[in-house]
Every structure is written in C-alpha cells, then in structure tokens.
Design a protein around this motif. Structure first.
Motif, short mmCIF file in Angstrom:
data_model
loop_
_atom_site.label_atom_id
_atom_site.label_comp_id
_atom_site.label_asym_id
_atom_site.label_seq_id
_atom_site.Cartn_x
_atom_site.Cartn_y
_atom_site.Cartn_z
N THR A 102 98.54 9.13 -44.07
CA THR A 102 98.37 10.06 -44.77
C THR A 102 97.28 9.79 -45.56
N ALA A 103 97.14 11.67 -46.29
CA ALA A 103 96.23 11.61 -47.37
C ALA A 103 96.07 11.48 -48.81
N ASP A 104 97.83 10.58 -49.12
CA ASP A 104 98.52 10.09 -50.13
C ASP A 104 99.85 9.71 -49.98
N THR B 265 103.89 15.10 -38.27
CA THR B 265 103.94 15.11 -39.70
C THR B 265 104.61 13.86 -40.28
N VAL B 266 105.48 13.40 -41.51
CA VAL B 266 106.12 12.60 -42.27
C VAL B 266 107.58 12.49 -43.01
N GLY B 267 107.62 12.29 -43.72
CA GLY B 267 108.81 12.79 -44.57
C GLY B 267 108.59 13.44 -45.49
N ALA C 41 108.62 8.59 -45.73
CA ALA C 41 108.79 7.72 -44.64
C ALA C 41 108.60 6.26 -45.57
N PRO C 42 109.11 5.41 -44.25
CA PRO C 42 108.94 4.00 -44.34
C PRO C 42 107.05 3.92 -44.94
N PRO D 297 108.13 18.96 -41.82
CA PRO D 297 108.07 17.46 -42.50
C PRO D 297 109.59 16.74 -41.47
N THR D 298 109.87 15.72 -42.13
CA THR D 298 110.93 14.59 -41.06
C THR D 298 112.09 15.24 -42.21
#
Length: 259
Positions: A44-46, A74-76, A103-104, A208-209
């Motif tokens: 991810t970017a950051d 997508t993540v959290g 997301a971890p 996102p999640t």
C-alpha cells in the motif's frame, strides 16, 4: 634481537588469520519464512491507504520471481497497522487492535481456504462453510479469533460475534466470503489484538474492508489455484516505505515501482 625462522612463520600465520577475520562476511540473518517458496505480497502507499496491489512470487534459490499479473486490492477502512505474525514485533507505526478498521501488516502464514461451495479447484486445504459457522471477534470469548461451528460449541458461544462465515445467508446475500482464506494474524489468539483476518472477495471495486484484504473473484480463484502447500507460501502486507526499509533483512522482493 635474533629472529628465528620459526618465529617468522608464526607471525605470518597470525597475520593471515587477522586478515581473514577482517575479510569474513557476517552470515545472512535467517527468518521464520526462509523455507517459503511462494509469496503473496500486498503493498500500500502508506499506513492510511485503503487500496493497494497484490503480487505473487515464486522463489528459486534466493531470488524471488514475480508470476502472473498484479491485482488491485483493498484493505482496512483505516489502512494498515503492525500485526502479530512471523516477523519480529515493530514499534515504528500503528499497532493492530480489535475493531480499529486496519489490516495487519507483517508476514503471516496462510491458513485454510473457505467458501460457500462444497469444493474448489485448488490443492490448498479448503473448508466449505455452513450457516452455523462463525468467526469469533468477541474479546472476552475463550473462542476469540477462531472459526467455530455453533452446532458444536453451542449457540450461546457465538452470541455477540459479527462474523458469520455464510454472509450470503446472514447478511442479505453478501458475496464477500464466497471464496477466501485465513491470514494467520494473532495465532495465539491474544484478546483485543485483532481477529478474523482473511483474504476474501470484494463486494465492489475500491470498497475497503473491516481489516481484511479484498480482491476480485477471478484474482482469488487464480491465487488459490496457484497456492501449493509443498512450497510453504506466506502472506505479507507492508506499506511501500516499510518494504523498502525491510526487504533485505526480511528477504522479500522490493516494491515493483522501486526496482
């Protein structure tokens, strides 16, 4: 002072040993995933980014080789945070907690695949989910961070959980858990450290999640077809700058944009 031949030979031997010591190379640190020959890498970017890219790698010898096409994911909803996995604990960023929407990040074993169908075309271990299967995200539960069958543990044991594994039956036809796999974050089930972390389908592109990694169904199908238990695959998720900092010591490929 008289210098004997034996003394000259001794001094020469000592000098050689000293030079050899200076020229020696420290052994490369090992990691708990050095035996992995497949890698699922999400970048991810950051820390706060909710979208990223998934890439797959095979390892031959010490070199990672990218295979297939990169996939948008997508993540959290709040981005990512350091999780509990195979890597040493990190303190230079947010830390994953239950309900934080992150997301971890880190390196993790890949757990069992799951879904709505009875079987899937994959060599990876797979379990079909039923209406009574739940993942427990209740901090105080002794079953925290486990997928359980209410028929076996009792209906009272799953009360309060927000993670039915058959979301199509419990959440209005939701397709997200139609196909996915467990990311083994928090394997010791530490209360409050984050639970029920999966890779699964997204409901819509870019959505996102709650803390998982989501992707299109064709990408998940291809991923599960590729995963090979004999090659001991691992899953990694890192922001770009953390991958740049750690890729050497963690024996990971560099981000594609920085090669």
């Amino acid at each position: 002072m008289r210098v004997t031949a034996a003394l000259v030979r001794s001094l020469a031997a000592l000098s050689f040993l000293a030079l050899a010591g200076c020229a020696s190379v420290a052994p490369t640190p090992t990691t708990p995933w050095d035996d992995a020959r497949q890698l699922v890498m999400v970048t991810t970017a950051d820390w706060n980014a909710t979208t990223g890219t998934l890439r797959r790698y095979d390892r031959e010898g010490e070199q990672w080789r990218e295979v297939g096409e990169a996939t948008p994911i997508t993540v959290g909803r709040s981005g990512a945070a350091w999780g509990i996995g195979l890597n040493p604990a990190q303190s230079d960023g947010p830390q994953k907690q239950e309900g934080d929407g992150r997301a971890p990040a880190g390196v993790f074993r890949i757990g069992t695949a799951f879904g709505y169908a009875d079987t899937v075309a994959s060599a990876w271990p797979y379990e079909a989910m039923s209406a009574s299967d739940w993942c427990i995200d209740v901090n105080a539960s002794p079953l925290y961070n486990r997928i359980v069958d209410a028929k076996q543990v009792g209906q009272a044991a799953v009360e309060g959980s927000s993670e039915p594994m058959r979301r199509d039956l419990h959440a209005g036809g939701d397709v997200r858990y139609k196909l996915g796999f467990v990311i083994e974050h928090n394997p010791d089930n530490r209360s409050g450290a984050g639970s029920c972390i999966f890779a699964h389908l997204w409901r819509a592109p870019g959505e996102p999640t709650a803390g998982c990694t989501a992707m299109p169904e064709p990408a998940m199908q291809e991923l599960l077809t590729w995963l090979d238990p004999r090659r001991k695959p691992v899953f990694a998720l890192l922001p770009d700058n953390e991958l740049e900092r750690l890729h050497d010591t963690w024996h990971l490929p560099r981000a594609a944009s920085r090669r």
